[in-house]
Design a protein around this motif. Structure first.
Motif, short mmCIF file in Angstrom:
data_model
loop_
_atom_site.label_atom_id
_atom_site.label_comp_id
_atom_site.label_asym_id
_atom_site.label_seq_id
_atom_site.Cartn_x
_atom_site.Cartn_y
_atom_site.Cartn_z
N VAL A 69 0.85 -1.16 0.11
CA VAL A 69 -0.10 -0.01 0.13
C VAL A 69 0.75 1.30 -0.03
O VAL A 69 1.59 1.44 0.82
CB VAL A 69 -0.91 -0.04 1.29
CG1 VAL A 69 -1.86 1.37 1.19
CG2 VAL A 69 -1.71 -1.26 1.22
N LEU A 70 0.82 2.00 -1.02
CA LEU A 70 1.61 3.17 -1.06
C LEU A 70 0.82 4.38 -0.74
O LEU A 70 -0.05 4.76 -1.33
CB LEU A 70 1.90 3.34 -2.56
CG LEU A 70 3.09 2.44 -3.17
CD1 LEU A 70 3.20 2.56 -4.82
CD2 LEU A 70 4.31 2.47 -2.54
N ALA A 71 0.99 4.78 0.72
CA ALA A 71 0.48 6.00 1.12
C ALA A 71 1.51 7.15 1.57
O ALA A 71 1.39 7.60 2.67
CB ALA A 71 -0.42 5.46 2.14
N ALA A 72 2.31 7.37 0.79
CA ALA A 72 3.44 8.11 0.88
C ALA A 72 3.20 9.68 1.35
O ALA A 72 3.94 10.42 1.81
CB ALA A 72 4.59 8.14 0.03
N GLY A 73 1.92 9.99 0.86
CA GLY A 73 1.64 11.53 1.25
C GLY A 73 2.26 12.60 0.32
O GLY A 73 2.48 12.15 -0.91
N SER A 74 2.34 13.67 0.64
CA SER A 74 2.69 14.82 -0.16
C SER A 74 3.74 15.68 0.67
O SER A 74 4.15 15.45 1.81
CB SER A 74 1.59 15.53 -0.49
OG SER A 74 0.88 16.07 0.92
N VAL A 75 4.32 16.49 -0.28
CA VAL A 75 5.36 17.39 0.31
C VAL A 75 5.13 18.96 0.07
O VAL A 75 4.18 18.99 -0.88
CB VAL A 75 6.86 16.94 -0.14
CG1 VAL A 75 7.05 15.79 0.37
CG2 VAL A 75 7.00 17.04 -1.40
N ASN A 76 5.75 19.75 0.25
CA ASN A 76 5.41 21.25 -0.10
C ASN A 76 5.59 21.38 -1.72
O ASN A 76 6.22 20.97 -2.42
CB ASN A 76 6.65 22.15 0.68
CG ASN A 76 6.28 22.39 2.01
OD1 ASN A 76 5.12 22.63 2.46
ND2 ASN A 76 7.47 22.28 2.81
N LYS A 77 4.64 22.10 -2.37
CA LYS A 77 4.70 22.31 -3.45
C LYS A 77 5.57 23.59 -3.78
O LYS A 77 5.39 24.67 -3.00
CB LYS A 77 3.04 22.91 -4.05
CG LYS A 77 2.88 23.04 -5.52
CD LYS A 77 1.52 23.17 -5.95
CE LYS A 77 1.45 23.55 -7.49
NZ LYS A 77 -0.21 23.97 -7.45
N LEU A 78 6.39 23.49 -4.82
CA LEU A 78 7.22 24.69 -5.11
C LEU A 78 7.04 25.24 -6.55
O LEU A 78 6.35 24.58 -7.37
CB LEU A 78 8.90 23.88 -5.24
CG LEU A 78 9.35 23.19 -4.07
CD1 LEU A 78 10.75 22.59 -4.35
CD2 LEU A 78 9.29 24.44 -2.74
N LEU A 79 7.23 26.46 -6.46
CA LEU A 79 7.20 27.27 -7.75
C LEU A 79 8.35 28.04 -7.96
O LEU A 79 9.11 28.58 -7.37
CB LEU A 79 5.88 28.44 -7.40
CG LEU A 79 4.40 27.69 -7.15
CD1 LEU A 79 3.77 29.05 -6.96
CD2 LEU A 79 3.95 26.86 -8.40
N PRO A 80 8.75 28.15 -9.24
CA PRO A 80 10.00 28.69 -9.82
C PRO A 80 10.08 30.32 -9.48
O PRO A 80 10.13 30.99 -10.42
CB PRO A 80 10.06 28.41 -11.14
CG PRO A 80 8.72 28.34 -11.66
CD PRO A 80 7.94 27.80 -10.49
N ILE A 81 9.96 30.67 -8.15
CA ILE A 81 9.94 32.19 -7.99
C ILE A 81 11.19 32.30 -7.16
O ILE A 81 11.63 31.68 -6.20
CB ILE A 81 8.81 32.49 -6.91
CG1 ILE A 81 7.39 32.36 -7.74
CG2 ILE A 81 9.10 33.74 -6.48
CD1 ILE A 81 6.19 32.35 -6.73
#
Length: 436
Positions: free
Chosen positions: A106-118
């Motif tokens: 079961v892959l439930a690794a979740g998420s990390v911060n979303k980055l933008l090229p700023i």
């Protein structure tokens, strides 16, 4: 015969619920293994209350060994999956590599911060996904107000008393709402700040309104509360550049500040993209039963999975805790069905409503589509969180009562340094190891 081994990667809402439901269904007939970097399930919706001194960190950190005694916990960060050999590779907290085989995964690794090229954002902003980031922000806000109180230069004092939150979704709105109350209280403890303008908070988003995607009455309630509290809400605006001295906005304004809080959103854990399977918007493609096509032994759920939204054909379910929690339960039943226990279930979500805590006695909620605001919504919001938490309910409720009766203990603990919680971090639930 040996018991089948079911390996779950990640103990967020999806992974924790999968493990809990599997233990109930298997009754010891399966070896349920949970791989996670730490030994607790983090109840993320209450993280803003940790960052602002309402709740102690352990209140929303639910012990995995204490609440899932039949689950074998392996501390480590999973970084590879070998579908041919049916094994998961991981690195433990002491840097040692190991592998563990599985019969079901079961892959439930979740998420990390979303980055933008700023320009400058990764160097000068901090996210808000895990406990280390919340503890850092709590110290940072306290430190900035204390340093503002000691500053002789009016410009320095103003910059240290200014906080910019980017992203007006759930997290950003709640951080701004709670943060404004917290820093106002801190400022009242500084003799040089009491008679001056209160700390300045700005909430930015390129969306046309706060809480995009939620019912309009909730957005209106949130913006009204924030505005009355003194938060400057700027829609259709974001950050163009971040520097050590402040941030330049897309409308040309420059805001001097030492505090840039990044709540733009999340992206799936990088592990998902490294497996080599089909993805959609960075999330692992699964069918309505949460099984990976071509690999019936592999399941995915939560933020890591692109789950078909059966209520909206052609769409995938949003990355929310409600979906992750219920998907974890569905995955557990479908794994049990793969061993002949029960029938497979398709995932279909029934919307029970949303809650947004705005600090103090304010909240916005729509339980069963009934629009609520103010103290009534606050009661519903806290009741919902207590019901949803898998542990620590009494301690959490006690902290809420103490906060209502006593002033907050605002001191710097110095537990998490700024460079230990960089925005570009594939594991925001853990502080980065520092050399030297």
């Amino acid at each position: 015969m040996s018991r089948p081994r079911i390996v779950i990667v990640g103990a967020g809402f999806a992974g924790y619920q999968t493990a809990r439901t599997l233990c109930r269904l298997s009754k010891g007939a399966a070896d349920v293994v949970l791989i996670n970097p730490h030994d607790y399930f983090l109840y993320v919706p209450l993280l803003p209350e940790v960052a602002t001194g309402i709740l102690e960190p352990r209140r929303i950190s639910v012990s995995i060994p204490g609440t899932l005694p039949d689950v074998r916990l392996i501390l480590g960060e999973a970084d590879s999956v070998d579908l041919t050999r049916r094994s998961v590779g991981l690195v433990d907290p002491e840097g040692h590599r190991r592998e563990i085989s599985y019969d079901r995964l079961v892959l439930a690794a979740g998420s990390v911060n979303k980055l933008l090229p700023i320009p400058g954002v990764t160097e000068h902003a901090h996210g808000f996904r895990g406990m280390p980031e919340a503890l850092y922000l709590r110290d940072h806000m306290t430190r900035q107000i204390e340093m503002a109180g000691a500053a002789d230069d009016p410009e320095e004092r103003a910059a240290r008393s200014t906080f910019v939150v980017v992203g007006a979704g759930y997290t950003g709105t709640e951080v701004a709402a709670h943060g404004k109350l917290f820093t106002d209280e801190l400022a009242r403890t500084q003799p040089t700040l009491r008679d001056r303008e209160p700390p300045r908070w700005k909430l930015l988003d390129i969306a046309p309104r706060v809480l995009p995607g939620l019912p309009e009455h909730m957005a209106e309630t949130a913006e009204r509360v924030l505005t009355r509290r003194g938060v400057e809400v700027s829609m259709g605006v974001s950050v163009e550049e971040a520097t050590k001295e402040g941030v330049r906005l897309t409308d040309g304004r420059f805001v001097p500040t030492h505090s840039l809080i990044w709540c733009v959103g999340v992206r799936p854990d990088p592990l998902v993209g490294d497996i080599g399977l089909e993805t959609a918007k960075g999330r692992l493609c699964v069918d309505a039963y949460l099984s990976v096509p071509g690999h019936p032994e592999v399941f995915a759920c939560g933020d890591a999975a692109a789950v078909p939204d059966l209520n909206n054909p052609g769409e995938i379910t949003p990355m929310t805790a409600q979906h992750a929690w219920r998907q974890g339960r569905t995955v557990a039943h479908n794994i049990a069905a793969s061993y002949g226990r029960g029938e497979r279930r398709r995932y279909r979500h029934r919307d029970l409503g949303f809650v947004v805590d705005l600090g103090g006695f304010q909240a916005a909620a729509n339980p069963l589509q009934v629009p609520l605001s103010g103290p009534v919504a606050k009661a519903v919001t806290r009741g919902y969180h207590l019901a949803a938490m898998p542990g620590n309910r009494v301690r959490t409720g006690a902290d809420w009562l103490l906060d209502a009766a006593l002033s907050r203990q605002a001191v710097q603990m110095g537990l998490v340094r700024s460079d230990a919680v960089p925005l570009e971090n594939n594991a925001p639930e853990l502080p980065v190891r520092l050399s030297g």
